[in-house]
Design an enzyme around this catalytic site. Sequence first.
Site, PDB file in Angstrom:
ATOM      1  N   HIS A 120      -2.401   6.419  14.052  1.00  0.00           N
ATOM      2  CA  HIS A 120      -3.551   6.309  13.150  1.00  0.00           C
ATOM      3  C   HIS A 120      -4.917   6.093  13.815  1.00  0.00           C
ATOM      4  CE1 HIS A 120      -0.217   5.541  10.356  1.00  0.00           C
ATOM      5  NE2 HIS A 120      -1.027   5.508   9.318  1.00  0.00           N
ATOM      6  N   GLY A 122      -2.100  12.270  13.034  1.00  0.00           N
ATOM      7  CA  GLY A 122      -0.902  12.328  12.196  1.00  0.00           C
ATOM      8  C   GLY A 122      -1.206  11.948  10.754  1.00  0.00           C
ATOM      9  N   GLU A 135       2.087   6.401  -5.145  1.00  0.00           N
ATOM     10  CA  GLU A 135       1.163   5.429  -4.543  1.00  0.00           C
ATOM     11  C   GLU A 135      -0.245   5.563  -5.132  1.00  0.00           C
ATOM     12  OE1 GLU A 135       1.123   5.578  -0.245  1.00  0.00           O
ATOM     13  OE2 GLU A 135      -0.726   4.397  -0.178  1.00  0.00           O
ATOM     14  N   CYS A 160      -3.739  -0.647   1.789  1.00  0.00           N
ATOM     15  CA  CYS A 160      -4.547   0.580   1.675  1.00  0.00           C
ATOM     16  C   CYS A 160      -5.034   0.853   0.243  1.00  0.00           C
ATOM     17  CB  CYS A 160      -3.762   1.776   2.194  1.00  0.00           C
ATOM     18  SG  CYS A 160      -2.105   1.934   1.499  1.00  0.00           S
ATOM     19  N   GLU A 220       7.064   8.312   1.452  1.00  0.00           N
ATOM     20  CA  GLU A 220       5.876   8.019   0.646  1.00  0.00           C
ATOM     21  C   GLU A 220       5.301   9.331   0.107  1.00  0.00           C
ATOM     22  OE1 GLU A 220       3.823   4.102   2.016  1.00  0.00           O
ATOM     23  OE2 GLU A 220       3.608   5.527   3.648  1.00  0.00           O
ATOM     24  N   CYS A 257      -3.026   5.168  -3.765  1.00  0.00           N
ATOM     25  CA  CYS A 257      -3.884   5.957  -2.858  1.00  0.00           C
ATOM     26  C   CYS A 257      -3.736   7.459  -3.113  1.00  0.00           C
ATOM     27  CB  CYS A 257      -3.506   5.714  -1.400  1.00  0.00           C
ATOM     28  SG  CYS A 257      -4.147   4.195  -0.714  1.00  0.00           S
TER      29      CYS A 257
END
Length: 634
Positions: A135, A186, A329, A397, A313, A331
């Site tokens: 990340h 990624g 999710e 997040c 996810e 997000c």
Amino acid sequence: MKGFAPVPFTQVEITGEFWKERLETVLTKTVPSQYEQLVKNGIVESLELKQPAPPLRIPHNHHDFTTQIFWDSDIGKWIEVAGNALSHRRDKTIEDKVDRIVDLMARGQAPDGYMNFWYLGREPQNRWTNLRDNHELYCAGHMLEGAIAYFQATGKRKCLDCMLRYIDHIAGVFGPEPGQKRGYCGHQEIEIALIKLYRLLGDRKHLDLAAYFINQRGAQPHYFDEEARARSEDPKDFWAKTYEYNQSHKPVREQTKVVGHAVRAMYMYTAMADLAVLLNDNGLRKTCETLWKDVIATKMYLTAGLGPSARNEGFTADYDLPNDTAYAETCASVALIFWAQRMLHFDLDNTYADVLERSLFNGTLAGLSRDGCHYFYENPLESDGHHHRWAWHHCPCCTMNVSRLVASIGSYLFSQSDTGIALHLYGGATLDTTLKGKPLQVIEESNYPWSGEIKVRLKTETPIKFDLMLRIPDWANGARVKINGKPVGGRKPLTHGYIKLARTWSNGDVVNLSLPMPAERTYAHPAVKADVGRAALKRGPLVYCIEQIDNPTMPISDYRLYRDSKLTVAHRKDLFSGVSTITTYGGRISTDDWGNVLYRSKPPKVLQSKITAIPYYLWSNREKGPMTVWIPEE
Ligand code: FUB
Ligand code: ZN
């Protein structure tokens, strides 16, 4: 500007009850409480680069991964929420907190501009060695978005300048030149941030870097294979087993199916749609359109939740949309809004705005509690009562994703072009702008989403000839429009779901739009096995659910809808300070006469029962209990 583009939210004053309440909650409750959590959980402290590095706060998971590795993204996201909030009104207490964080950032930044606090503090020798998992660029992206928002709100440059140094460093490390790495992150995100930076400063190199990351993705030889080998790992040992997980299984332009991790996918498509517009790249646009059709036709929950599976996810097979185990999710729903907003601006088309709105009022808003300090990460459409909101998460997040969106809601309501103003979402807002060089106020008044009666008033010093584009949602059958009290003649054709009112507008002109909003049943495609024999209740943009607290007689799973029973809408001032409920008479299974056996030849008795549904986004704001969106129907 030529075609339609979103207006900056700073030009929009939110006046309607619905969004005003959400916005105020974010400004006064969410922003400060999130900062407290960042401090309490050691995230702010991580910027101090203490040596030796303190023990991990978040232990490694079964993939030997700690989400602590992307804490920088939480810092960046909070700065963005704070920046958006400060654009509404300055607040010294919040600014001092951001400034302290920025001081720590500047102090920790390496002399060459590099600035990832995990690597700086714990493994400085390993920078840029695991883009697939760790990340680094994702964190840079969120920090950059934060820096932009804070600069826009306050004019303070320190954070932005740090990030510009870091981005210059990144642009030196990655690219097609000899000696540069051919990599990309990624977890897509930096691409969106770089495009925002390009829009802010107009420096082409930032747009080019975003395009490089997108175009390089999935190229052979595969960067993540080579990088794994350089770490003396076998690429086949990648825990996710497939590069579909991060959408690098093939070059992006060859992708036709929506796969993998949902947030990564949505961020990538958002950047692709941005690039398609900015670079006039028709190939990229076509890819976006193909992927859009795929996700909407086969992979989206009724609430616009995305990604049924916790394992990745993300996405699984077409029509695989289980309700109780839905990951969905927050997000991912937020990111769908970002993508939909970009797609909407290819050409105004209510297909995109309808999904944007569906996500906003359902999958996204569900992520933030009424009090502004509790959240959902997963958004199932059915719960046995064990799924609750939490105050913080080892991976926070979603908290700042939903709040940065609410704090910038104004830019999703209106768009502007050289020749017109478009209204996409309603709910009470005033746009202050200049069109054709003349000041113009567009004042939209409504009690949306509770009512579909919308009034648009224009304030202008001199008449202006322009197109007023009003979105007519697909769910609104029989919409009516009046200009200054006179019905707009005939059946005015819609262009992609927008009604175009082209004329010379004068001060005080009023447009009334009526969007019928009956309560309705909805059914899923029969291939969605989880919803077979079930119906969901909807009204306007809102999906409804039944919660135990409003239907206390039986377990939620024992209620039945009758196919033809009347659905009644009531606006309840006593509930959540004003909410429209849907009630109906249905059935409830009774086991009174069942006896002490497991099976019997006579079906169970069904008694008549009142059923009360509330909007899905409000569930789990009172006492804990079961909930369902899809109700068995007979
Ligand atoms: O990996 C960064 C973020 O954390 C992702 O977008 C979420 O899905 C969560 O895993
Ligand atoms: Zn999230």
